[in-house]
Design a protein around this motif. Structure first.
Motif, mmCIF file in Angstrom:
data_model
loop_
_atom_site.group_PDB
_atom_site.id
_atom_site.type_symbol
_atom_site.label_atom_id
_atom_site.label_comp_id
_atom_site.label_asym_id
_atom_site.label_seq_id
_atom_site.Cartn_x
_atom_site.Cartn_y
_atom_site.Cartn_z
ATOM 1 N N ARG A 69 44.312 39.089 47.784
ATOM 2 C CA ARG A 69 44.604 39.164 46.344
ATOM 3 C C ARG A 69 43.540 38.495 45.482
ATOM 4 N NH1 ARG A 69 51.041 37.940 45.314
ATOM 5 N NH2 ARG A 69 51.871 39.669 46.564
ATOM 6 N N ASP A 70 42.783 37.589 46.059
ATOM 7 C CA ASP A 70 41.743 36.909 45.296
ATOM 8 C C ASP A 70 40.414 37.658 45.327
ATOM 9 O OD1 ASP A 70 43.365 34.773 44.485
ATOM 10 O OD2 ASP A 70 43.071 33.766 46.422
ATOM 11 N N ARG A 71 40.429 38.869 45.909
ATOM 12 C CA ARG A 71 39.184 39.649 46.017
ATOM 13 C C ARG A 71 39.450 41.098 45.599
ATOM 14 N NH1 ARG A 71 37.624 39.450 51.868
ATOM 15 N NH2 ARG A 71 35.597 40.240 51.180
ATOM 16 N N ILE A 72 39.945 41.268 44.374
ATOM 17 C CA ILE A 72 40.242 42.601 43.849
ATOM 18 C C ILE A 72 39.334 42.870 42.652
ATOM 19 C CG2 ILE A 72 41.973 44.109 42.791
ATOM 20 C CD1 ILE A 72 44.114 42.529 44.293
ATOM 21 N N GLY A 73 38.648 44.016 42.690
ATOM 22 C CA GLY A 73 37.786 44.444 41.596
ATOM 23 C C GLY A 73 38.241 45.784 41.042
ATOM 24 N N THR A 132 28.961 40.629 46.497
ATOM 25 C CA THR A 132 28.583 39.301 46.014
ATOM 26 C C THR A 132 29.723 38.615 45.282
ATOM 27 O OG1 THR A 132 26.273 39.964 45.796
ATOM 28 C CG2 THR A 132 26.985 38.053 44.500
ATOM 29 N N ASN A 133 30.531 39.398 44.557
ATOM 30 C CA ASN A 133 31.489 38.810 43.620
ATOM 31 C C ASN A 133 32.946 38.901 44.045
ATOM 32 O OD1 ASN A 133 29.646 37.981 41.378
ATOM 33 N ND2 ASN A 133 29.122 40.157 41.468
ATOM 34 N N LEU A 134 33.225 39.527 45.163
ATOM 35 C CA LEU A 134 34.608 39.570 45.666
ATOM 36 C C LEU A 134 34.697 38.826 47.002
ATOM 37 C CD1 LEU A 134 35.729 43.260 44.933
ATOM 38 C CD2 LEU A 134 36.183 41.211 43.564
ATOM 39 N N ALA A 167 38.486 42.935 50.799
ATOM 40 C CA ALA A 167 38.362 43.065 49.349
ATOM 41 C C ALA A 167 38.768 44.487 48.964
ATOM 42 C CB ALA A 167 36.923 42.802 48.919
ATOM 43 N N ALA A 168 39.330 44.627 47.767
ATOM 44 C CA ALA A 168 39.804 45.934 47.310
ATOM 45 C C ALA A 168 39.234 46.252 45.930
ATOM 46 C CB ALA A 168 41.325 45.967 47.268
#
Length: 335
Positions: free
Chosen positions: A122-126, A333-335, A49-50
């Motif tokens: 790419r689906d875990r970027i905050g 929790t959210n990524l 995650a990024a």
């Protein structure tokens, strides 16, 4: 991407965290400078995650955003701290011009960059925006659905503050005088062939006339400085001075308020929902009401954290007060 050299970061550095010097373009053609932090025990065959991070408004990546990036890299995230267009080491033939549109775009460009890395999911970027970049990051997340979770720290709505003044204190008379001053400044800039530096939030004298200066802070703090000025001075001119920081060493272009007058931020932040938002502010932060206003305009899922005893700049760099455990759990929790 290259190994970080000539390190000028102003916070305590963790030598176990690998930091890469990076450059990437936004859609307006500005080349942005960033520091890419790789997590402990980094493995380029894995995906992570990024989190992209910028702010405060007028700061550089070697200051608060770098501290946030390093600390969250210690928790297992790939993080990117970056300089906004025209500031720091980012490009721009005219230096230190603030633009709500371009600064919002810079967050999306940072998402572009990290999403192109093979070791980032790419689906875990905050994203995180600190101080004045908090209002920009919420604006970016309103329409850039690639930002899966967004957080702010002591967020400051720059457009509202410039137009209405701190605590909505600016009068119609003062705003008219301000526009007259800015109109004259445009004539001067046009005649001189280059923009002058000036204050982006103008104080007023006893005759209700705006006061202009070509630097945010002198080398010494005035004896009669108010608490907010003192707080900013102690951070930017004191413990976190950096020569490339607008707030430490110079000022924005004097006509910077014009674009923020015309283009308010956070117009559609209700559209971030159902993606989660974390709003963090300090109990004693002069900007607290802005964070609470933004929180009230958001829809679920949202969370407001008020740090007991913390002032605005405490949450720039005071590790005993910045709730990194909350930022960490929110993004894990959210990524």
């Amino acid at each position: 991407m290259s190994k970080l050299a000539n390190d000028t970061r102003v916070f305590k550095i963790n030598p176990a965290i690998d930091v890469q010097n990076v450059r990437f373009n936004n859609r307006y053609g500005f080349n942005l400078a960033g520091h890419l932090y790789l997590p402990l025990n980094f493995d380029d065959q894995q995906t992570y995650a990024a989190i992209v991070i910028s702010g405060p408004f007028g700061a550089v990546k070697e200051q608060s955003s770098g501290l946030y990036a390093q600390t969250l890299a210690e928790q297992g995230f790939v993080t990117l701290a970056f300089d906004q267009s025209t500031t720091g080491e980012s490009s721009g033939p005219v230096r230190n011009v603030a633009s709500p549109d371009i600064f919002v775009e810079d967050f999306s460009a940072a998402v572009d960059f990290v999403g192109l890395q093979t070791f980032v999911d790419r689906d875990r970027i905050g994203a995180i925006g600190i101080c004045g970049l908090g209002s920009h990051v919420l604006t970016a997340a309103s329409v850039d659905i690639r930002i899966k979770a967004v957080a702010t720290s002591v967020m400051y709505d720059m457009a509202e503050s410039m137009w209405q003044g701190l605590n909505h204190s600016k009068t119609a008379q003062q705003r008219t005088a301000e526009k007259q001053l800015l109109a004259q400044q445009r004539w001067s800039d046009a005649e001189n062939g280059h923009p002058a530096a000036g204050l982006h939030e103008l104080p007023f004298d006893e005759n209700n006339q705006p006061i202009q200066a070509d630097q945010l802070f002198d080398e010494t703090l005035p004896a009669d400085a108010d608490p907010v000025t003192t707080e900013f001075f102690n951070y930017y001119r004191g413990r976190a001075f950096h020569p490339r920081s607008v707030n430490s060493a110079t000022a924005w272009t004097a006509t910077t308020p014009l674009s923020y007058y015309n283009f308010p931020l956070q117009a559609h932040i209700d559209q971030i929902s159902p993606r989660p938002v974390l709003i963090v502010t300090g109990e004693k932060a002069h900007s607290r009401y802005m964070a609470e206003d933004a929180y009230n305009r958001l829809k679920d899922h949202k969370e407001l954290v008020i740090v007991p005893g913390a002032t605005h700049t405490d949450l720039y760099d005071q590790l005993n007060l910045i709730p990194f455990d909350k930022f960490t759990s929110f993004f894990k929790t959210n990524l």
